[in-house]
Design an enzyme around this catalytic site. Structure first.
Site, PDB file in Angstrom:
ATOM      1  N   LYS A 116       0.569  -1.527  -0.350  1.00 21.85           N
ATOM      2  CA  LYS A 116       0.329   0.065   0.278  1.00 21.85           C
ATOM      3  C   LYS A 116       0.731   0.904  -0.007  1.00 21.85           C
ATOM      4  O   LYS A 116      -0.095   2.583  -0.531  1.00 21.85           O
ATOM      5  CB  LYS A 116      -1.116   0.278   1.494  1.00 21.85           C
ATOM      6  CG  LYS A 116      -1.781  -1.422   1.499  1.00 21.85           C
ATOM      7  CD  LYS A 116      -2.394  -1.420   0.666  1.00 21.85           C
ATOM      8  CE  LYS A 116      -3.218  -2.989  -0.300  1.00 21.85           C
ATOM      9  NZ  LYS A 116      -3.892  -3.310  -0.541  1.00 21.85           N
ATOM     10  N   GLY A 164      -7.605  -2.905   3.947  1.00 20.50           N
ATOM     11  CA  GLY A 164      -9.231  -3.464   4.990  1.00 20.50           C
ATOM     12  C   GLY A 164      -9.490  -2.906   6.106  1.00 20.50           C
ATOM     13  O   GLY A 164     -10.170  -3.963   6.399  1.00 20.50           O
ATOM     14  N   GLY A 165      -8.185  -2.549   6.329  1.00 21.16           N
ATOM     15  CA  GLY A 165      -8.292  -1.730   7.978  1.00 21.16           C
ATOM     16  C   GLY A 165      -7.395  -2.937   8.613  1.00 21.16           C
ATOM     17  O   GLY A 165      -7.657  -2.563  10.563  1.00 21.16           O
ATOM     18  N   GLU A 200      -0.851   8.396   7.647  1.00 17.53           N
ATOM     19  CA  GLU A 200      -1.325   9.040   7.080  1.00 17.53           C
ATOM     20  C   GLU A 200      -1.656  10.104   7.383  1.00 17.53           C
ATOM     21  O   GLU A 200      -2.452   9.512   8.652  1.00 17.53           O
ATOM     22  CB  GLU A 200      -2.243   8.039   6.020  1.00 17.53           C
ATOM     23  CG  GLU A 200      -2.450   7.507   4.970  1.00 17.53           C
ATOM     24  CD  GLU A 200      -2.928   6.373   4.227  1.00 17.53           C
ATOM     25  OE1 GLU A 200      -3.088   6.235   2.773  1.00 17.53           O
ATOM     26  OE2 GLU A 200      -4.447   7.113   4.751  1.00 17.53           O
ATOM     27  N   HIS A 208     -16.243   6.630   2.070  1.00 20.47           N
ATOM     28  CA  HIS A 208     -15.675   5.265   1.411  1.00 20.47           C
ATOM     29  C   HIS A 208     -16.077   5.381  -0.338  1.00 20.47           C
ATOM     30  O   HIS A 208     -17.171   5.018  -0.235  1.00 20.47           O
ATOM     31  CB  HIS A 208     -14.745   4.034   1.929  1.00 20.47           C
ATOM     32  CG  HIS A 208     -14.968   2.846   0.886  1.00 20.47           C
ATOM     33  ND1 HIS A 208     -14.190   2.138   1.400  1.00 20.47           N
ATOM     34  CD2 HIS A 208     -15.275   2.535   0.110  1.00 20.47           C
ATOM     35  CE1 HIS A 208     -13.733   1.148   0.829  1.00 20.47           C
ATOM     36  NE2 HIS A 208     -14.321   1.817  -0.149  1.00 20.47           N
ATOM     37  N   ASN A 290      -7.779  -2.531  -5.570  1.00 16.70           N
ATOM     38  CA  ASN A 290      -8.242  -3.813  -5.392  1.00 16.70           C
ATOM     39  C   ASN A 290      -8.489  -4.852  -6.033  1.00 16.70           C
ATOM     40  O   ASN A 290      -8.722  -3.820  -7.467  1.00 16.70           O
ATOM     41  CB  ASN A 290      -9.596  -4.012  -4.306  1.00 16.70           C
ATOM     42  CG  ASN A 290      -9.440  -3.243  -3.070  1.00 16.70           C
ATOM     43  OD1 ASN A 290      -8.747  -3.747  -2.297  1.00 16.70           O
ATOM     44  ND2 ASN A 290     -11.109  -2.803  -2.799  1.00 16.70           N
ATOM     45  N   ARG A 292      -8.845  -7.548  -7.753  1.00 16.21           N
ATOM     46  CA  ARG A 292      -9.992  -8.864  -7.421  1.00 16.21           C
ATOM     47  C   ARG A 292     -10.984  -8.175  -8.336  1.00 16.21           C
ATOM     48  O   ARG A 292     -11.382  -6.949  -7.729  1.00 16.21           O
ATOM     49  CB  ARG A 292      -9.693  -9.325  -6.374  1.00 16.21           C
ATOM     50  CG  ARG A 292     -10.153  -8.114  -4.925  1.00 16.21           C
ATOM     51  CD  ARG A 292     -10.488  -8.892  -3.952  1.00 16.21           C
ATOM     52  NE  ARG A 292     -11.589  -7.924  -3.033  1.00 16.21           N
ATOM     53  CZ  ARG A 292     -10.502  -7.344  -2.092  1.00 16.21           C
ATOM     54  NH1 ARG A 292      -9.623  -7.271  -2.679  1.00 16.21           N
ATOM     55  NH2 ARG A 292     -11.226  -6.424  -1.542  1.00 16.21           N
ATOM     56  N   VAL A 295     -16.739  -8.083  -3.425  1.00 18.96           N
ATOM     57  CA  VAL A 295     -18.685  -8.758  -3.402  1.00 18.96           C
ATOM     58  C   VAL A 295     -19.711  -7.984  -4.112  1.00 18.96           C
ATOM     59  O   VAL A 295     -20.682  -8.449  -4.207  1.00 18.96           O
ATOM     60  CB  VAL A 295     -18.132  -8.971  -2.200  1.00 18.96           C
ATOM     61  CG1 VAL A 295     -19.429  -9.592  -1.613  1.00 18.96           C
ATOM     62  CG2 VAL A 295     -17.270  -9.630  -0.993  1.00 18.96           C
ATOM     63  N   ARG A 338     -25.320  -7.176   2.305  1.00 20.62           N
ATOM     64  CA  ARG A 338     -24.750  -8.462   2.949  1.00 20.62           C
ATOM     65  C   ARG A 338     -25.453  -8.929   3.864  1.00 20.62           C
ATOM     66  O   ARG A 338     -25.963  -8.934   4.735  1.00 20.62           O
ATOM     67  CB  ARG A 338     -23.131  -8.090   3.199  1.00 20.62           C
ATOM     68  CG  ARG A 338     -22.680  -8.199   2.201  1.00 20.62           C
ATOM     69  CD  ARG A 338     -21.031  -7.390   2.623  1.00 20.62           C
ATOM     70  NE  ARG A 338     -20.537  -6.590   1.645  1.00 20.62           N
ATOM     71  CZ  ARG A 338     -18.577  -6.998   1.651  1.00 20.62           C
ATOM     72  NH1 ARG A 338     -18.317  -7.860   2.332  1.00 20.62           N
ATOM     73  NH2 ARG A 338     -18.358  -6.328   1.018  1.00 20.62           N
TER      74      ARG A 338
HETATM   75  C1  MV4 Z   1      -8.562   6.170   7.169  1.00 19.79           C
HETATM   76  C2  MV4 Z   1      -9.541   6.385   7.576  1.00 19.79           C
HETATM   77  C3  MV4 Z   1      -9.241   8.132   7.862  1.00 19.79           C
HETATM   78  N1  MV4 Z   1      -8.459   8.606   7.574  1.00 19.79           N
HETATM   79  N2  MV4 Z   1      -7.718   6.518   6.327  1.00 19.79           N
HETATM   80  C4  MV4 Z   1     -10.078   1.587   7.285  1.00 19.79           C
HETATM   81  C5  MV4 Z   1     -10.351  -0.104   5.959  1.00 19.79           C
HETATM   82  C6  MV4 Z   1      -9.651   1.086   5.124  1.00 19.79           C
HETATM   83  N3  MV4 Z   1      -9.684   0.697   3.892  1.00 19.79           N
HETATM   84  C7  MV4 Z   1      -9.318   2.119   5.497  1.00 19.79           C
HETATM   85  N4  MV4 Z   1      -9.798   2.666   6.639  1.00 19.79           N
HETATM   86  C8  MV4 Z   1      -9.728   3.822   6.520  1.00 19.79           C
HETATM   87  N5  MV4 Z   1      -8.839   4.821   6.776  1.00 19.79           N
HETATM   88  C9  MV4 Z   1      -7.089   7.820   6.961  1.00 19.79           C
HETATM   89  N6  MV4 Z   1      -5.909   8.454   6.292  1.00 19.79           N
HETATM   90  C10 MV4 Z   1     -10.664   5.834   7.844  1.00 19.79           C
HETATM   91  C11 MV4 Z   1     -10.997   4.623   8.072  1.00 19.79           C
HETATM   92  C12 MV4 Z   1     -12.045   3.997   8.147  1.00 19.79           C
HETATM   93  C13 MV4 Z   1     -12.861   3.581   7.343  1.00 19.79           C
HETATM   94  C14 MV4 Z   1     -12.721   3.527   5.673  1.00 19.79           C
HETATM   95  C15 MV4 Z   1     -14.000   3.088   4.557  1.00 19.79           C
HETATM   96  C16 MV4 Z   1     -15.381   2.697   5.488  1.00 19.79           C
HETATM   97  C17 MV4 Z   1     -15.168   2.535   6.484  1.00 19.79           C
HETATM   98  C18 MV4 Z   1     -13.849   3.307   7.732  1.00 19.79           C
HETATM   99  C19 MV4 Z   1     -14.052   3.032   9.360  1.00 19.79           C
HETATM  100  C20 MV4 Z   1     -13.385   3.299   9.800  1.00 19.79           C
HETATM  101  C21 MV4 Z   1     -12.694   3.443   9.264  1.00 19.79           C
END
Ligand code: MV4
Length: 447
Positions: A116, A164-165, A200, A208, A290, A292, A295, A338
């Protein structure tokens, strides 16, 4: 076109891929674990081969056995679906060695986007906006804290091999940084055998937004619009919709062009997704790609009329995309719920067991992708998603209304499901007004 494809997955996505193959006149081989011998994908495929015991590491992740299954059945290609081996560099490389076409991007795309931090750097070079943060990954807390101070707290500490967290930490205070960094690093080392981390700026309450792209082997790249996947719980998506109705047409055009630029920057091939965070001020930032099929691909299919799985297969055969960006029209609105076998009253604990009564909704604008049936036993070995209910409507309101009545019709007994949880989301005033962000489930649904 391929004569025969091996489907290296289980559950609803294996069924989805087999259906696409049948429509293309391609023969299918299912693989299954001992636990899955009565699974729907086994029944629907032309041939089926048991590739190991229940535990995924010895079956759906067993590269040797899967390659052997492809050899024995003379399958020319493998579709990995999502999860399992879908973004596994070693698997991609071994398939190539054996002359088996892996339906998806090349090994180099998986590895470039799998790191990443490297993906961020690639995007910076390509001129795609990224979240302010570090340019290089590091495993040194002292180096990382300097970056954090430069961009300003709060920050997110993320694992370069994560996504994906997983392996993420949010830090508000300088005093907490070193500790949090080391915890995230330990987690990353254990999970990915890689302790490189990146920083970050923390984006508060973002949406998202992800763009679906399709790229063929002849250099044509198009996007199929965006999905709003803001409703997540513990890094698992719960409900996804397309399009995102708060984005203006000009914004959509700009973000879509950035998504295409991102894919072109790595010479991408196949279906892929560019993930952005959209902040409250309308700024958007690339976070991950991603490599792939996902879902939530059906919501894009319902609003564009494009069959993404069929296109993945056609592209893998070397076919050219027969549409230009201008030919892609978004029609109406789609929302996916889902459906999980879980107990929403017991901290969403998995609820495996036997399906007893089973009645699926239907009617206008309803699509169900599932592998379950009456009498099917949901194993505890795999994830708890048992299907997806997807509604299409002329607008968001109609899609919500159709989902509500479909969820009301849906009968599944014998196991607990999250159907009621979806009903609660769909009648939440803020959801109906589309006032959602990534903290919606936690803030609105858990109180
Ligand atoms: C973040 C963010 C805030 N600021 N990055 C969580 C999953 C991963 N794909 C990226 N995520 C996040 N990254 C920065 N710089 C907040 C999240 C995030 C989140 C992102 C998408 C959907 C749900 C989430 C829930 C909590 C935090």
């Amino acid at each position: 076109m391929f004569k025969k494809i091996l489907v290296a997955n289980r559950g609803e996505i294996a069924v989805r891929i087999i259906r696409a193959c049948k429509e293309l006149g391609v023969e299918t081989v299912a693989i299954y674990s001992e636990m899955d011998k009565d699974s729907l994908h086994v029944h629907l495929a032309d041939e089926a081969i048991c590739i190991g015991p229940a535990i995924s590491s010895k079956s759906y992740l067993n590269i040797n056995n899967i390659i052997s299954a492809a050899k024995i059945t003379k399958a020319e290609a493998i579709h990995p679906g999502y999860g399992f081996l879908s973004e596994n560099i070693k698997f991609a490389s071994i398939c190539e060695t054996h002359g088996i076409k892996l339906i998806g991007p090349r090994e180099e795309h998986i590895s470039k986007m799998g790191n990443k931090s490297e993906a961020r750097r690639t995007m910076i070079e390509a001129g795609v906006p990224v979240v302010p943060g570090s340019e290089y990954a590091t495993n040194k807390a002292e180096e990382a804290i300097k970056i954090a101070e430069k961009i300003g707290l709060p920050v997110m500490i993320k694992a370069a091999s994560g996504g994906g967290g997983r392996g993420m930490r949010l830090v508000y205070k300088r005093e907490e940084f070193i500790n949090m960094f080391n915890m995230a690093k330990a987690e990353a080392t254990a999970a990915f055998d890689d302790d490189s981390m990146y920083i970050e700026k923390y984006i508060e309450g973002p949406r998202h937004i992800e763009f679906q792209i399709l790229a063929d082997e002849h250099g044509r790249v198009i996007h199929l619009g965006e999905r709003d996947c803001s409703l997540q719980r513990r890094n698992q998506k719960v409900l996804e919709e397309a399009p995102c109705t708060i984005i203006s047409d000009s914004m959509r055009k700009e973000m879509g062009e950035m998504a295409v630029k991102a894919a072109k920057a790595v010479d991408y091939v196949s279906a892929g997704t560019i993930e952005f965070l959209l902040d409250k001020f309308g700024n958007y930032y690339f976070i991950e790609m991603n490599t792939r099929i996902q879902v939530e691909h059906p919501v894009t299919e319902l609003i564009t009329g494009m069959d993404l799985i069929k296109w993945q297969i056609r592209i893998a055969c070397g076919e050219k995309l027969d549409v230009n960006q201008e030919d892609i029209n978004v029609n109406g609105h789609a929302i996916e719920c889902r459906i999980n076998a879980e107990d929403i009253n017991n901290n969403f604990a998995p609820s495996p067991g036997n399906i007893e009564d089973y009645l699926v909704p239907g009617g206008n604008g309803i699509r169900i992708d599932t592998h379950i049936y009456s009498g099917y036993k949901i194993p505890s070995t795999y994830d708890s998603m048992i299907g997806k209910l997807i509604a299409w409507g002329r607008d968001r309101g109609e899609a919500i209304a159709r989902l509500q009545r479909a969820l009301d019709e849906f009968i599944i007994t014998g196991v607990n499901t999250n159907i009621d949880f979806h009903c609660q989301i769909l009648c939440n005033d803020k959801f109906v007004e589309n006032q959602i962000d990534t903290s919606f489930i936690e803030k609105e649904m858990m109180k």
